[in-house]
Write a protein that holds these residues in place. Structure first.
Motif, PDB file in Angstrom:
ATOM      1  N   LEU A  54       0.843  -1.194   0.000  1.00 47.98           N
ATOM      2  CA  LEU A  54       0.000   0.000   0.000  1.00 47.98           C
ATOM      3  C   LEU A  54       0.878   1.243   0.000  1.00 47.98           C
ATOM      4  O   LEU A  54       2.084   1.171   0.221  1.00 47.98           O
ATOM      5  N   GLU A  55       0.250   2.370  -0.226  1.00 49.91           N
ATOM      6  CA  GLU A  55       0.947   3.653  -0.205  1.00 49.91           C
ATOM      7  C   GLU A  55       0.687   4.345   1.128  1.00 49.91           C
ATOM      8  O   GLU A  55      -0.403   4.214   1.694  1.00 49.91           O
ATOM      9  N   PRO A  56       1.643   5.133   1.628  1.00 46.80           N
ATOM     10  CA  PRO A  56       1.390   5.886   2.854  1.00 46.80           C
ATOM     11  C   PRO A  56       0.162   6.794   2.763  1.00 46.80           C
ATOM     12  O   PRO A  56      -0.545   7.006   3.734  1.00 46.80           O
ATOM     13  N   SER A  57      -0.112   7.285   1.565  1.00 42.19           N
ATOM     14  CA  SER A  57      -1.271   8.173   1.359  1.00 42.19           C
ATOM     15  C   SER A  57      -2.605   7.427   1.379  1.00 42.19           C
ATOM     16  O   SER A  57      -3.671   8.054   1.323  1.00 42.19           O
ATOM     17  N   ASP A  58      -2.579   6.095   1.461  1.00 36.44           N
ATOM     18  CA  ASP A  58      -3.817   5.312   1.498  1.00 36.44           C
ATOM     19  C   ASP A  58      -4.527   5.404   2.842  1.00 36.44           C
ATOM     20  O   ASP A  58      -5.684   4.996   2.959  1.00 36.44           O
ATOM     21  N   TYR A  59      -3.869   5.938   3.853  1.00 36.58           N
ATOM     22  CA  TYR A  59      -4.501   6.081   5.163  1.00 36.58           C
ATOM     23  C   TYR A  59      -5.753   6.951   5.034  1.00 36.58           C
ATOM     24  O   TYR A  59      -5.729   8.004   4.419  1.00 36.58           O
ATOM     25  N   ARG A  60      -6.871   6.466   5.560  1.00 34.04           N
ATOM     26  CA  ARG A  60      -8.188   7.123   5.542  1.00 34.04           C
ATOM     27  C   ARG A  60      -8.861   7.095   4.169  1.00 34.04           C
ATOM     28  O   ARG A  60      -9.938   7.669   4.008  1.00 34.04           O
ATOM     29  N   ARG A  61      -8.249   6.443   3.175  1.00 31.09           N
ATOM     30  CA  ARG A  61      -8.918   6.296   1.873  1.00 31.09           C
ATOM     31  C   ARG A  61     -10.088   5.352   2.016  1.00 31.09           C
ATOM     32  O   ARG A  61     -10.109   4.479   2.874  1.00 31.09           O
ATOM     33  N   THR A  62     -11.068   5.531   1.152  1.00 34.06           N
ATOM     34  CA  THR A  62     -12.250   4.676   1.188  1.00 34.06           C
ATOM     35  C   THR A  62     -12.297   3.796  -0.046  1.00 34.06           C
ATOM     36  O   THR A  62     -11.723   4.131  -1.090  1.00 34.06           O
ATOM     37  N   PHE A  63     -12.979   2.664   0.098  1.00 34.00           N
ATOM     38  CA  PHE A  63     -13.190   1.736  -1.012  1.00 34.00           C
ATOM     39  C   PHE A  63     -14.473   0.971  -0.742  1.00 34.00           C
ATOM     40  O   PHE A  63     -14.961   0.920   0.390  1.00 34.00           O
ATOM     41  N   LYS A  64     -15.018   0.389  -1.814  1.00 36.97           N
ATOM     42  CA  LYS A  64     -16.248  -0.399  -1.683  1.00 36.97           C
ATOM     43  C   LYS A  64     -15.931  -1.880  -1.727  1.00 36.97           C
ATOM     44  O   LYS A  64     -15.107  -2.324  -2.510  1.00 36.97           O
ATOM     45  N   THR A  65     -16.614  -2.616  -0.851  1.00 42.46           N
ATOM     46  CA  THR A  65     -16.549  -4.067  -0.885  1.00 42.46           C
ATOM     47  C   THR A  65     -17.861  -4.603  -0.331  1.00 42.46           C
ATOM     48  O   THR A  65     -18.347  -4.112   0.688  1.00 42.46           O
ATOM     49  N   GLY A  66     -18.414  -5.568  -1.016  1.00 44.88           N
ATOM     50  CA  GLY A  66     -19.668  -6.163  -0.576  1.00 44.88           C
ATOM     51  C   GLY A  66     -20.804  -5.158  -0.481  1.00 44.88           C
ATOM     52  O   GLY A  66     -21.678  -5.307   0.355  1.00 44.88           O
ATOM     53  N   GLY A  67     -20.752  -4.111  -1.296  1.00 44.74           N
ATOM     54  CA  GLY A  67     -21.792  -3.091  -1.271  1.00 44.74           C
ATOM     55  C   GLY A  67     -21.622  -2.055  -0.174  1.00 44.74           C
ATOM     56  O   GLY A  67     -22.410  -1.120  -0.069  1.00 44.74           O
ATOM     57  N   ASP A  68     -20.607  -2.209   0.683  1.00 47.62           N
ATOM     58  CA  ASP A  68     -20.370  -1.265   1.777  1.00 47.62           C
ATOM     59  C   ASP A  68     -19.137  -0.424   1.499  1.00 47.62           C
ATOM     60  O   ASP A  68     -18.158  -0.912   0.933  1.00 47.62           O
ATOM     61  N   THR A 110     -10.021  -1.555   9.013  1.00 55.18           N
ATOM     62  CA  THR A 110     -10.922  -0.634   8.325  1.00 55.18           C
ATOM     63  C   THR A 110     -12.153  -0.426   9.193  1.00 55.18           C
ATOM     64  O   THR A 110     -12.382  -1.150  10.157  1.00 55.18           O
ATOM     65  N   GLU A 111     -12.924   0.584   8.834  1.00 63.76           N
ATOM     66  CA  GLU A 111     -14.220   0.768   9.472  1.00 63.76           C
ATOM     67  C   GLU A 111     -15.251   0.978   8.379  1.00 63.76           C
ATOM     68  O   GLU A 111     -14.961   1.610   7.357  1.00 63.76           O
ATOM     69  N   ARG A 112     -16.421   0.409   8.597  1.00 62.31           N
ATOM     70  CA  ARG A 112     -17.517   0.619   7.666  1.00 62.31           C
ATOM     71  C   ARG A 112     -18.020   2.033   7.890  1.00 62.31           C
ATOM     72  O   ARG A 112     -18.330   2.424   9.016  1.00 62.31           O
ATOM     73  N   VAL A 113     -18.081   2.806   6.811  1.00 63.40           N
ATOM     74  CA  VAL A 113     -18.424   4.221   6.919  1.00 63.40           C
ATOM     75  C   VAL A 113     -19.832   4.422   7.464  1.00 63.40           C
ATOM     76  O   VAL A 113     -20.075   5.325   8.271  1.00 63.40           O
ATOM     77  N   SER A 114     -20.769   3.574   7.098  1.00 62.50           N
ATOM     78  CA  SER A 114     -22.160   3.777   7.487  1.00 62.50           C
ATOM     79  C   SER A 114     -22.397   3.706   8.985  1.00 62.50           C
ATOM     80  O   SER A 114     -23.228   4.439   9.517  1.00 62.50           O
ATOM     81  N   ASP A 115     -21.651   2.849   9.707  1.00 66.16           N
ATOM     82  CA  ASP A 115     -21.919   2.704  11.141  1.00 66.16           C
ATOM     83  C   ASP A 115     -20.664   2.676  12.012  1.00 66.16           C
ATOM     84  O   ASP A 115     -20.752   2.546  13.223  1.00 66.16           O
ATOM     85  N   GLY A 116     -19.481   2.801  11.403  1.00 67.59           N
ATOM     86  CA  GLY A 116     -18.246   2.841  12.171  1.00 67.59           C
ATOM     87  C   GLY A 116     -17.764   1.503  12.694  1.00 67.59           C
ATOM     88  O   GLY A 116     -16.800   1.443  13.450  1.00 67.59           O
TER      89      GLY A 116
END
Length: 159
Positions: A102-116, A134-140
């Motif tokens: 991974l890249e150092p700049s990937d910290y706090r980046r978001t991505f989708k998996t399984g619809g979340d 990671t944390e799911r954005v919708s509920d933490g």
């Protein structure tokens, strides 16, 4: 047999909750109300912190139960030159990310998996199979993921 002479410790007092209110409480929480409360609490927390020369980050909601309650977390600290608070999790991620593809700049980046939608929040080299937190954005809610999968999810999000 000798009896324990020490007195038991009194339980720690919790901060008092609201004793009276001009507004009656809602029957249920809604996502909109939770977000409005988060914004209002962030403003209030910032105002208090600034009076002491500090800054505030966070305000993410977690453990949301729309019938009863939710958790909200703030981090208060001395601002660095860029205005942010020093984050040991971010510093560790920036150092270790290249070792996990991974890249150092990937910290706090978001991505989708399984619809979340997930946000990268840390790295733990003591979990070789699932080092990325990671944390799911919708509920933490927190998740542990393989680094290879996260790298693929990030590549897909760039396309």
């Amino acid at each position: 047999m000798k009896k324990n002479a020490r007195k038991p410790k009194a339980p720690a007092k919790k901060t008092s909750v609201q004793t009276s209110s001009k507004v009656s409480p809602p029957r249920n929480l809604t996502p909109e109300l939770c977000d409005r409360l988060r914004r209002d609490m962030m403003k209030a927390c910032l105002a208090v912190a600034e009076t002491h020369g500090l800054t505030v980050e966070g305000g993410e909601l977690s453990d949301i139960d729309l019938r009863h309650s939710f958790n909200i977390g703030f981090r208060v600290g001395i601002p660095m030159e860029d205005g942010a608070i020093y984050s040991p999790d971010k510093a560790m991620f920036e150092v270790l990310a290249p070792h996990f593809g991974l890249e150092p700049s990937d910290y706090r980046r978001t991505f989708k998996t399984g619809g979340d939608l997930h946000r990268i929040v840390g790295i733990n080299p003591n979990r070789p199979k699932y080092p990325i937190s990671t944390e799911r954005v919708s509920d933490g809610r927190g998740f542990k993921m393989p680094a290879e999968n996260v790298a693929l999810y990030l590549q897909r999000s760039d396309q």
